[in-house]
Structures are given as structure tokens and as C-alpha cells.
Design an enzyme around this catalytic site. Structure first.
Site, PDB file in Angstrom:
ATOM      1  N   HIS A  41       0.901  -1.394  -0.106  1.00  0.00           N
ATOM      2  CA  HIS A  41       0.038  -0.019  -0.001  1.00  0.00           C
ATOM      3  C   HIS A  41       0.807   1.432   0.017  1.00  0.00           C
ATOM      4  O   HIS A  41       1.890   1.285   0.659  1.00  0.00           O
ATOM      5  CB  HIS A  41      -0.926   0.158   1.285  1.00  0.00           C
ATOM      6  CG  HIS A  41      -2.089   0.849   1.105  1.00  0.00           C
ATOM      7  ND1 HIS A  41      -2.031   2.317   1.383  1.00  0.00           N
ATOM      8  CD2 HIS A  41      -3.394   0.725   0.788  1.00  0.00           C
ATOM      9  CE1 HIS A  41      -3.215   2.773   1.037  1.00  0.00           C
ATOM     10  NE2 HIS A  41      -3.976   1.891   0.803  1.00  0.00           N
ATOM     11  N   ASP A  43      -8.004  -5.291   0.102  1.00  0.00           N
ATOM     12  CA  ASP A  43      -8.511  -6.175  -0.874  1.00  0.00           C
ATOM     13  C   ASP A  43      -8.076  -7.832  -0.644  1.00  0.00           C
ATOM     14  O   ASP A  43      -8.452  -8.452  -1.341  1.00  0.00           O
ATOM     15  CB  ASP A  43      -7.912  -5.733  -2.042  1.00  0.00           C
ATOM     16  CG  ASP A  43      -8.518  -4.623  -2.392  1.00  0.00           C
ATOM     17  OD1 ASP A  43      -7.757  -3.530  -2.755  1.00  0.00           O
ATOM     18  OD2 ASP A  43      -9.648  -4.427  -2.601  1.00  0.00           O
TER      19      ASP A  43
HETATM   20  C1  SDX Z   1      -6.275  -0.043  -2.861  1.00  0.00           C
HETATM   21  O1  SDX Z   1      -4.474   4.435  -2.014  1.00  0.00           O
HETATM   22  C2  SDX Z   1      -5.575   3.941  -1.534  1.00  0.00           C
HETATM   23  O2  SDX Z   1      -5.704   4.286  -0.271  1.00  0.00           O
HETATM   24  C3  SDX Z   1      -6.073   2.801  -2.131  1.00  0.00           C
HETATM   25  C4  SDX Z   1      -6.966   1.926  -1.652  1.00  0.00           C
HETATM   26  C5  SDX Z   1      -8.341   2.646  -1.036  1.00  0.00           C
HETATM   27  O3  SDX Z   1      -8.791   2.502  -0.137  1.00  0.00           O
HETATM   28  O4  SDX Z   1      -8.697   3.793  -1.997  1.00  0.00           O
HETATM   29  O5  SDX Z   1      -6.563   1.435   0.048  1.00  0.00           O
HETATM   30  C6  SDX Z   1      -7.456   0.786  -2.219  1.00  0.00           C
HETATM   31  O6  SDX Z   1      -6.134   0.385  -4.101  1.00  0.00           O
HETATM   32  C7  SDX Z   1      -5.431  -0.885  -2.174  1.00  0.00           C
HETATM   33  C8  SDX Z   1      -4.513  -1.424  -2.978  1.00  0.00           C
HETATM   34  C9  SDX Z   1      -4.699  -2.633  -3.715  1.00  0.00           C
HETATM   35  N1  SDX Z   1      -3.676  -3.170  -4.920  1.00  0.00           N
HETATM   36  C10 SDX Z   1      -3.050  -4.116  -4.498  1.00  0.00           C
HETATM   37  O7  SDX Z   1      -3.150  -4.986  -3.937  1.00  0.00           O
HETATM   38  C11 SDX Z   1      -2.244  -4.572  -5.964  1.00  0.00           C
HETATM   39  C12 SDX Z   1      -0.808  -5.071  -5.420  1.00  0.00           C
HETATM   40  N2  SDX Z   1      -0.084  -3.958  -4.860  1.00  0.00           N
HETATM   41  C13 SDX Z   1       0.858  -3.100  -5.221  1.00  0.00           C
HETATM   42  O8  SDX Z   1       0.660  -3.083  -6.894  1.00  0.00           O
HETATM   43  C14 SDX Z   1       1.304  -2.151  -4.726  1.00  0.00           C
HETATM   44  O9  SDX Z   1       1.604  -2.510  -3.427  1.00  0.00           O
HETATM   45  C15 SDX Z   1       0.275  -0.606  -4.673  1.00  0.00           C
HETATM   46  C16 SDX Z   1      -0.263  -0.488  -6.047  1.00  0.00           C
HETATM   47  C17 SDX Z   1      -0.817  -0.794  -3.917  1.00  0.00           C
HETATM   48  C18 SDX Z   1       1.148   0.426  -3.960  1.00  0.00           C
HETATM   49  O10 SDX Z   1       2.086   0.804  -5.104  1.00  0.00           O
HETATM   50  P1  SDX Z   1       3.371   1.669  -4.633  1.00  0.00           P
HETATM   51  O11 SDX Z   1       2.924   2.550  -3.373  1.00  0.00           O
HETATM   52  O12 SDX Z   1       3.673   2.519  -5.890  1.00  0.00           O
HETATM   53  O13 SDX Z   1       4.455   0.790  -4.549  1.00  0.00           O
HETATM   54  P2  SDX Z   1       5.641   0.413  -5.531  1.00  0.00           P
HETATM   55  O14 SDX Z   1       4.767  -0.262  -6.569  1.00  0.00           O
HETATM   56  O15 SDX Z   1       6.442   1.365  -6.019  1.00  0.00           O
HETATM   57  O16 SDX Z   1       6.331  -1.130  -4.572  1.00  0.00           O
HETATM   58  C19 SDX Z   1       7.408  -0.895  -4.134  1.00  0.00           C
HETATM   59  C20 SDX Z   1       8.127  -1.851  -4.055  1.00  0.00           C
HETATM   60  C21 SDX Z   1       8.657  -2.280  -5.605  1.00  0.00           C
HETATM   61  O17 SDX Z   1       9.750  -2.961  -5.232  1.00  0.00           O
HETATM   62  P3  SDX Z   1      10.922  -2.191  -5.740  1.00  0.00           P
HETATM   63  O18 SDX Z   1      10.865  -1.423  -7.215  1.00  0.00           O
HETATM   64  O19 SDX Z   1      11.426  -1.400  -4.672  1.00  0.00           O
HETATM   65  O20 SDX Z   1      12.183  -3.157  -5.883  1.00  0.00           O
HETATM   66  O21 SDX Z   1       7.478  -2.964  -3.515  1.00  0.00           O
HETATM   67  C22 SDX Z   1       7.128  -3.864  -4.339  1.00  0.00           C
HETATM   68  C23 SDX Z   1       7.411  -3.344  -5.660  1.00  0.00           C
HETATM   69  O22 SDX Z   1       7.704  -4.177  -6.636  1.00  0.00           O
HETATM   70  N3  SDX Z   1       5.711  -4.351  -4.171  1.00  0.00           N
HETATM   71  C24 SDX Z   1       5.355  -5.541  -4.339  1.00  0.00           C
HETATM   72  C25 SDX Z   1       3.982  -5.651  -4.268  1.00  0.00           C
HETATM   73  N4  SDX Z   1       3.744  -4.286  -3.940  1.00  0.00           N
HETATM   74  C26 SDX Z   1       4.933  -3.527  -3.880  1.00  0.00           C
HETATM   75  N5  SDX Z   1       6.120  -6.824  -4.744  1.00  0.00           N
HETATM   76  C27 SDX Z   1       5.360  -7.836  -4.830  1.00  0.00           C
HETATM   77  N6  SDX Z   1       3.931  -7.873  -4.479  1.00  0.00           N
HETATM   78  C28 SDX Z   1       3.358  -6.804  -4.145  1.00  0.00           C
HETATM   79  N7  SDX Z   1       1.990  -6.884  -4.037  1.00  0.00           N
END
Ligand code: SDX
Length: 427
Positions: A304, A361
Site C-alpha cells: 500500500h 483487498d
Molecule cells: C487499494 O491508495 C489507497 O488508499 C487505495 C485503497 C483505497 O481504499 O482507496 O487502499 C485501495 O487500492 C489498495 C491497494 C490494492 N492493490 C493491490 O493490492 C495491488 C498489489 N499492490 C501493489 O501493486 C502496490 O503495493 C500498490 C499499487 C498498492 C502500491 O504501489 P506503490 O506505493 O507505487 O509501491 P511500488 O509499486 O513502488 O512498490 C514498492 C516496492 C517495489 O519493489 P522495488 O521496485 O522497490 O524493488 O514494493 C514492491 C514493488 O515491486 N511491491 C510488491 C508488491 N507491492 C509492492 N512486490 C510484490 N507484490 C506486491 N503486491
């Protein structure tokens, strides 16, 4: 003396005012930066940028705190209903008994859809995703309900019309997609019971409204009702900042929520779990794939932008899984997988280093499956829950004297000036 930030740039020192929120959040006010220095700031994804002041929802991502108008969601989930929480978010106060009764009467009065809107549904391709239908239908409401007056009383009716009809639209999309007769809302049922009845009533087996399922749906919608400046709320504010009507601004929010990184994650989690189940992937393989940057596999429902600890909504949702599954006396093989995945990820160095925890989620799909909601309707359920939050945020943005049309700057990285080349002289 007022605290300030000093910026030294190109040999000049610039003093920038600091802003502090009611919970001690601090910001540097950079509104004079470009004019004073010619510089802009650069923050793709806006993770370090405050887009507005807001008094609606408070989150603390480090402590896992979430409050609507100061009320902790744990208390609202336990004691409140979705309609009462919607009232709190939009007006800023919990309703009196009288106000709640009047709100419920309006929600009932507004629950039927304009008959001509049904033709919309019937001409959609049968496999259309309900989120695409919902976004179009909410936008179409501007044409069917043109009385968009800026008189507060009329706007309050517009908010209630939206909250009431989005539920009817969602159920209608489901029924028509299955080729089943549309079930109309009943004046004797409350908001959530009416939705479940519109979804599942049948002439063969009349739907029995189960109070535990109604409670579970209320909690589900309360947990999704607002979340400060997330992607879809930002879409509503940005589109609304051009002073378009509220229906079109909300339709943009629905479209933004559809994305699998955002509200579409609840459907993506269950699709991921079903793939793991059908392909017999081990939890170890999943964790290793999620850690591998070259592998497109992500542990959906984990991570998140704000929460760097367990999402407080996920804790409540996880408890609901056990309650609801024991209620319907059904085991869900996906629940075992999701719990094993959580245990493995929470003990894995990659997830710990990156502060990746279950978000709302991760468990919500299991709860919705237990209620009988089909997977492609999961994000629609999220949209029904988030609607009052979007309305409250839109209302706050429109009324905020500090807010202007949203128009960010950029760092240009394209071609330098070059002349037009006539087509016969091109390579
Ligand atoms: C919602 O914003 C809100 O408030 C949203 C929400 C709401 O109520 O409105 O809470 C609802 O959208 C919840 C999130 C639902 N999405 C997911 O579950 C999808 C999986 N999660 C990721 O795609 C990610 O964690 C996000 C999109 C939620 C957050 O993305 P960020 O903040 O841009 O973080 P990032 O993608 O830059 O990740 C940071 C690091 C990365 O690795 P590096 O590039 O630093 O090596 O963490 C890794 C990412 O690859 N990473 C994951 C991961 N989430 C982040 N690796 C594996 N699995 C994951 N789920």
C-alpha cells in the site's frame, strides 16, 4: 516564531512557510516556488505531495489508523450502518434519529431507476464488465436527472439519489448479465437488505434476508467508504476541478477504481488465488515469483502507498471471513491459501524490508464470495462503498476557496526545436 523551511538554490535563499494539520502532519507550502525561483518540484505518483487540505478522513500509515471525521473505523464497523456512515462522511456529523429516518425515506424513494435506463443495459454486450456499465450509467444520470441545482437541499437530494441508485444499477447489471428478470427495490427493506434481495431474489426460491449477511455487507461498505486522497478520489477531485457536474466527476472515479492496482485488486486477488488453486502452485513458489522483479506475478492484495503496517480494514475483513463462512457452513479452499500466503509473506525478508502487508483487498474477495457475489462484481461492491467518500471529497473540493483547476507542470524531455520536413524530403 512561525516555523519556516529555507531553500538555497542558485545562490539565493528562499523562505517557504510550513503548514501543520490537526494531527500534526507537516507540509512545505511551495505555492511561491516557481515564481520565486523558476523551479518546480518533481514527484511522479505524487507520493510526497499534498494536493489539498481535508477534514474528512485521517490515516496514519505507520500506526495503521483510519478515522472518518475523527471516528475510528473499528467503532463504525461495530456499531454503525453504511447509511449512517455515509451521512457522517458527507455532512461531517453523525445523524440524529430524525435525520437518519428522513435519509432512509429519501433512499427508498430514490431507489427505482428511470425506466428508459433499462434500455441502456439491454444494449450492452452481454459479457460487458459491470464496472464499465456502472461508469457509463452514473455519467448518464446527468441526462436523466438534469435538476443539478446548487441549492444545498437539492444537492443533498442528488447525493442521496446517487447513493440509492448505484445499488439498483449494480444489481440490475448483474441480473441482466445473467438474463434474469430485474428485481425492483422494496420499500420495506433497508439499504443493504434491498441490495441483496435485488441481487438474489427469485420466483422459485424467494430470497430470505439473513441479518448476519446484511450486517456483513454493512461492514464491507463501511470499510470501503473513504480513504483520503487515493487514486480514484484524486480522479474525482481532478475532474471536478474543471467544474463539470458531479455525475461526470464520479464516473471518472469509478473508472479509476476499476484498475487492478486499485479497486480492481479484490477481483485480481481471487483470480490469483484461483490460479494458484487450479495450477497447484505452492505458497513458496508464489512468494518467490512475487519477489522476482522479472516475473510479472505480484502478490495482489499486498502492499500500500500509505500503510506500512497491516491495513486496519484488512484486520476487520479477515475476522469477517471466519464469521461469515461459519455462518453459511461452507469452507472456501481459497481461504486456506490466502492465510498460508499471508503467513509466508509476513515472515519473508523481501516483504518485511519493503513494508508490504495485507491491504483491504486481500480478504475482501473471500467475504464477497461467501455472500454469493460473483467475482466480476467485486469492484462494483467497492464502488458502492466508496461513493459517499467520493461525494464528500467532491463537495469539499468544490467549496474549498484554496482549490483551483488542477493543472500540474512537467519536465519536458522531448526534441529540441526542429523544422517541418516536407514528405518528399523525408527518409
Ligand atoms: C487499494 O491508495 C489507497 O488508499 C487505495 C485503497 C483505497 O481504499 O482507496 O487502499 C485501495 O487500492 C489498495 C491497494 C490494492 N492493490 C493491490 O493490492 C495491488 C498489489 N499492490 C501493489 O501493486 C502496490 O503495493 C500498490 C499499487 C498498492 C502500491 O504501489 P506503490 O506505493 O507505487 O509501491 P511500488 O509499486 O513502488 O512498490 C514498492 C516496492 C517495489 O519493489 P522495488 O521496485 O522497490 O524493488 O514494493 C514492491 C514493488 O515491486 N511491491 C510488491 C508488491 N507491492 C509492492 N512486490 C510484490 N507484490 C506486491 N503486491
Amino acid at each position: 516564531m512561525k516555523e519556516v523551511a529555507k531553500l538555497v538554490i542558485d545562490g539565493k535563499e528562499l523562505t517557504l512557510p510550513l503548514i501543520e494539520g490537526s494531527q500534526g502532519e507537516k507540509a512545505i507550502d511551495i505555492r511561491s516556488l516557481r515564481q520565486e525561483t523558476g523551479y518546480i518540484t518533481f514527484d511522479p505518483g505524487l507520493g510526497n505531495t499534498g494536493a489539498c487540505r481535508s477534514s474528512i478522513t485521517y490515516m496514519d500509515g505507520e500506526k495503521g489508523i483510519l478515522r472518518y471525521r475523527g471516528v475510528p473505523i473499528e467503532q463504525l464497523a461495530e456499531h454503525s450502518t453504511f447509511v449512517e456512515t455515509a451521512f457522517l462522511l458527507i455532512t461531517g456529523q453523525l445523524p440524529t434519529r430524525d435525520e437518519l429516518t428522513r435519509t432512509s425515506v429519501y433512499l427508498n424513494d430514490f431507489s427505482p431507476l428511470h425506466e428508459n435506463m433499462k434500455a441502456f443495459y439491454q444494449n450492452y454486450p452481454p459479457k460487458a464488465h459491470p464496472m464499465g456499465i456502472l461508469s457509463a450509467m452514473v455519467n448518464a444520470m446527468r441526462s436523466f436527472y438534469p435538476e443539478l441545482l446548487d441549492i444545498e437541499e437539492e444537492m443533498n437530494k442528488t447525493y442521496l439519489r446517487l447513493i440509492s441508485k448505484i445499488r439498483t444499477m449494480a444489481a440490475m447489471a448483474y441480473r441482466i448479465s445473467k438474463g434474469e428478470r430485474v428485481v425492483y427495490p422494496r420499500p420495506d427493506l433497508c439499504y443493504c437488505a434491498n441490495f441483496l434481495n435485488m441481487m438474489f431474489d427469485s420466483v422459485v426460491i424467494p430470497y430470505h434476508v439473513d441479518k448476519d449477511l446484511v450486517k456483513a455487507l454493512n461492514v464491507f461498505l463501511i470499510l470501503h467508504a473513504d480513504h483520503e486522497q487515493n487514486c480514484s478520489t484524486t480522479a474525482v477531485r481532478v475532474v471536478g476541478s474543471g467544474k463539470v457536474n458531479i455525475y461526470s466527476a464520479l464516473s471518472a472515479g469509478i473508472s479509476a477504481l476499476w484498475g487492478p492496482l486499485h479497486g480492481g485488486a479484490n477481483q485480481a486477488v481471487v483470480n490469483m488465488l484461483e490460479r494458484i488453486h487450479s495450477e497447484g502452485l505452492t505458497v513458496k513458489e508464489c512468494i518467490s515469483k512475487a519477489r522476482d522483479r522479472n516475473d510479472p506475478f505480484r502478490l495482489m492484495g499486498f502492499g500500500h502507498r500509505v500503510y506500512k503496517t497491516y491495513d486496519p480494514r484488512a484486520k476487520i475483513m479477515k475476522k469477517m471471513c471466519d464469521v461469515i463462512l461459519s455462518k453459511i457452513r461452507r469452507k472456501d479452499p481459497l481461504l486456506d491459501i490466502v492465510q498460508e500466503l499471508e503467513d509466508a509473506a509476513l515472515n519473508d525478508s523481501y516483504f518485511k524490508e519493503k513494508n508490504l502487508y495485507p491491504n483491504v483487498d486481500f480478504y475482501s474477495g473471500i467475504v464477497l464470495r461467501a455472500m454469493g457475489i460473483p467475482t466480476n462484481m467485486f469492484t462494483v461492491m467497492f464502488a458502492i462503498g466508496r461513493l459517499p467518500g467520493w461525494i464528500a471529497q467532491w463537495k469539499e473540493d468544490v467549496a474549498d476557496p484554496e482549490m483551483r483547476i488542477t493543472r500540474p507542470r512537467q519536465i519536458y524531455s522531448g526534441n529540441l526545436k526542429q523544422d517541418y520536413i516536407p514528405i518528399d524530403d523525408r527518409g
